[in-house]
Design a protein around this motif. Structure first.
Motif, PDB file in Angstrom:
ATOM      1  N   PRO A  12     -31.298 -11.120 -97.650  1.00 54.10           N
ATOM      2  CA  PRO A  12     -31.081 -10.801 -96.233  1.00 54.10           C
ATOM      3  C   PRO A  12     -30.013 -11.928 -95.478  1.00 54.10           C
ATOM      4  CG  PRO A  12     -33.304 -11.084 -96.986  1.00 54.10           C
ATOM      5  CD  PRO A  12     -32.777 -11.574 -98.059  1.00 54.10           C
ATOM      6  N   ARG A  13     -29.074 -10.947 -94.864  1.00 54.22           N
ATOM      7  CA  ARG A  13     -28.189 -11.688 -94.064  1.00 54.22           C
ATOM      8  C   ARG A  13     -28.233 -11.856 -92.561  1.00 54.22           C
ATOM      9  NH1 ARG A  13     -22.490 -10.392 -96.296  1.00 54.22           N
ATOM     10  NH2 ARG A  13     -22.014 -12.302 -95.147  1.00 54.22           N
ATOM     11  N   GLU A  14     -29.414 -11.005 -92.097  1.00 46.92           N
ATOM     12  CA  GLU A  14     -29.455 -10.827 -90.460  1.00 46.92           C
ATOM     13  C   GLU A  14     -30.128 -12.436 -90.149  1.00 46.92           C
ATOM     14  OE1 GLU A  14     -30.650  -8.571 -92.764  1.00 46.92           O
ATOM     15  OE2 GLU A  14     -30.248  -6.737 -91.926  1.00 46.92           O
ATOM     16  N   GLY A  15     -29.763 -12.462 -89.147  1.00 45.43           N
ATOM     17  CA  GLY A  15     -29.952 -13.933 -88.363  1.00 45.43           C
ATOM     18  C   GLY A  15     -29.271 -15.121 -88.788  1.00 45.43           C
ATOM     19  N   THR A  16     -28.087 -14.947 -89.550  1.00 49.55           N
ATOM     20  CA  THR A  16     -27.278 -16.159 -89.923  1.00 49.55           C
ATOM     21  C   THR A  16     -25.731 -15.824 -89.212  1.00 49.55           C
ATOM     22  OG1 THR A  16     -26.121 -14.620 -91.661  1.00 49.55           O
ATOM     23  CG2 THR A  16     -28.144 -16.014 -92.293  1.00 49.55           C
ATOM     24  N   ASN A  17     -25.761 -15.168 -88.066  1.00 46.79           N
ATOM     25  CA  ASN A  17     -24.552 -15.031 -87.270  1.00 46.79           C
ATOM     26  C   ASN A  17     -23.342 -14.410 -88.290  1.00 46.79           C
ATOM     27  OD1 ASN A  17     -25.690 -16.132 -84.958  1.00 46.79           O
ATOM     28  ND2 ASN A  17     -25.429 -18.219 -85.850  1.00 46.79           N
ATOM     29  N   CYS A  18     -23.890 -13.621 -89.067  1.00 48.28           N
ATOM     30  CA  CYS A  18     -23.271 -12.797 -90.041  1.00 48.28           C
ATOM     31  C   CYS A  18     -22.410 -11.660 -89.314  1.00 48.28           C
ATOM     32  CB  CYS A  18     -23.976 -12.342 -91.244  1.00 48.28           C
ATOM     33  SG  CYS A  18     -23.407 -10.971 -92.133  1.00 48.28           S
ATOM     34  N   ILE A  19     -21.242 -11.467 -89.415  1.00 48.96           N
ATOM     35  CA  ILE A  19     -20.270 -10.522 -88.649  1.00 48.96           C
ATOM     36  C   ILE A  19     -20.865  -9.157 -89.302  1.00 48.96           C
ATOM     37  CG2 ILE A  19     -18.286  -9.567 -88.382  1.00 48.96           C
ATOM     38  CD1 ILE A  19     -16.972 -12.064 -88.071  1.00 48.96           C
ATOM     39  N   LYS A  20     -21.004  -9.116 -90.686  1.00 49.99           N
ATOM     40  CA  LYS A  20     -21.454  -7.837 -91.241  1.00 49.99           C
ATOM     41  C   LYS A  20     -22.585  -7.325 -90.663  1.00 49.99           C
ATOM     42  CE  LYS A  20     -21.046  -5.938 -95.843  1.00 49.99           C
ATOM     43  NZ  LYS A  20     -20.792  -6.233 -97.222  1.00 49.99           N
ATOM     44  N   TYR A  21     -23.469  -8.091 -90.640  1.00 50.32           N
ATOM     45  CA  TYR A  21     -25.050  -7.497 -90.177  1.00 50.32           C
ATOM     46  C   TYR A  21     -25.216  -7.728 -88.668  1.00 50.32           C
ATOM     47  CZ  TYR A  21     -25.930  -6.162 -95.037  1.00 50.32           C
ATOM     48  OH  TYR A  21     -25.961  -5.706 -96.250  1.00 50.32           O
TER      49      TYR A  21
END
Length: 391
Positions: A12-21
């Protein structure tokens, strides 16, 4: 015993200030899209990199540092093993990113008003680098032949003049995924040398080549090419560490290196950041086995995509990649313009892709799709596309 890496894992990448998500609302005006666009992967950064970063973080002082001898040895070893290119320590410089290095090189080796050749459809930040530095952009579009892009040398020779100072080369090519052959590169090198045009070669995808396709660093072609070029590389695409902002600028020419290093020092950009340097050294020291497994997984993803599209989206033509985890898809048979195509894929298919028009001349009606994800995610995205376009 060789460690087996799990590229099927959903991280899971949400909540990491990830541009993609986390940037979907900003990019696509909705969070309800499956993002298969920006060129980073959804694979966990390999353990030998994260362990090296953790070990350095334990010291708990992050002051000014320099790059140790082991850093340069790692770079030199990687270039020899992966690209059969023997380089020297004094050829190696730094940039926070490939585009930053490329832009700095434009400012260093040309002046406002000079001509800079770009070869669309191509990685769109090239356009910003040229226009933003007030240089004149000279378009030398690629030719589409037998499902593959090639250079148009006649067009290039017809457009260059005495004010043409630089050519930006995308090697391997993005978005098409071409690994330029020695013959293609040698003819390009010859034209540029004869016309006193310096080549800035973006080789960020150089590690990601498939099967019989072998990347040839532009500066490795000949002594002539080495003295007339700079090469921009990074571990960021390969090992999914783009956020650590560490790239390599390789310049065999002493004179050109001195000019670039001077420009780098003026902006106090040369030091980089501690963890980026640690990650780069760890990647190039320990990354061979991991990369070999990644390439196998990516190729299996491509074969899955190719077979799926043949069966469920036969009107779409796929450009078979020779490198990169980016696949260039031709949707022109659906008769939509660039804006209509993007609107449809976002609102009806609920998939976030890169619109081809951004890549310049020849890109309208195409979409770029990122297969650097678990195959279950790729399958979901393709099923959404098929359902929308078939309805």
């Amino acid at each position: 015993m060789t460690k087996k890496y799990n590229f099927d894992e959903i991280v899971p990448r949400e909540g990491t200030n990830c541009i993609k998500y986390d940037g979907r609302e900003w990019i696509f005006k909705t969070n309800d899209v499956l993002p298969l666009w920006v060129a980073d992967t959804d694979f966990r950064t390999p353990d030998f990199i994260t362990e090296a970063i953790r070990k350095r973080a334990e010291h708990e002082i992050f002051g000014y540092t320099f790059k140790p001898e082991s850093y340069f040895e790692a770079v030199i070893g990687w270039m020899k093993r992966r690209h059969n290119w023997e380089i020297k320590k004094e050829w190696i410089s730094f940039s926070p990113g490939v585009v930053a290095g490329l832009t700095l090189a434009i400012e260093t080796f040309s002046k406002p008003g000079d001509g800079v050749v770009v070869q669309p459809p191509v990685y769109f930040p090239f356009f910003d680098s040229v226009k933003g530095t007030k240089r004149k952009m000279i378009e030398n579009p690629l030719k589409l032949q037998n499902g593959r892009y090639t250079f148009d040398f006649d067009d290039l020779k017809s457009k260059i003049d005495k004010n043409t100072k630089l050519l930006l080369l995308c090697n391997p090519q993005n978005p098409g995924g071409m690994v330029w052959t020695r013959e293609e590169l040698e003819e390009l090198a010859s034209i540029c040398f004869e016309n006193d045009i310096m080549v800035i070669s973006d080789e960020i995808h150089s590690d990601l080549t498939y099967h019989q396709n072998h990347h040839i660093p532009f500066a490795s072609l000949s002594e002539q090419a080495a003295n007339n070029s700079i090469v921009c590389m990074a571990p960021s695409k390969t090992f999914n560490v783009a956020g650590l902002a560490s790239s390599l600028i390789i310049i065999p020419s002493k004179i050109k290196m001195a000019r670039y290093e001077r420009a780098l020092s003026v902006g106090h950009l040369g030091m980089g950041n501690i963890f980026g340097s640690v990650a780069l050294e760890a990647a190039y020291s320990n990354g061979d086995n991991w990369l070999d497994q990644l390439l196998d997984y990516l190729w299996n993803n491509y074969i899955f995509l190719e077979n799926f599209i043949k069966k469920h989206l036969p009107k779409v033509k796929v450009m078979k990649p020779e490198a990169t985890y980016l696949v260039w898809l031709d949707f022109r048979k659906f008769g939509m313009n660039d804006e209509e195509l993007m609107k449809f894929t976002i609102e009806k298919a609920r998939v976030g892709l890169n619109n081809g028009g951004r890549f310049g001349t020849g890109g309208d009606g195409w979409l770029r799709l990122n297969i650097g994800c678990p195959q279950s995610v790729l399958k979901e995205g393709l099923e959404r596309l098929a359902k929308a376009f078939n309805n």
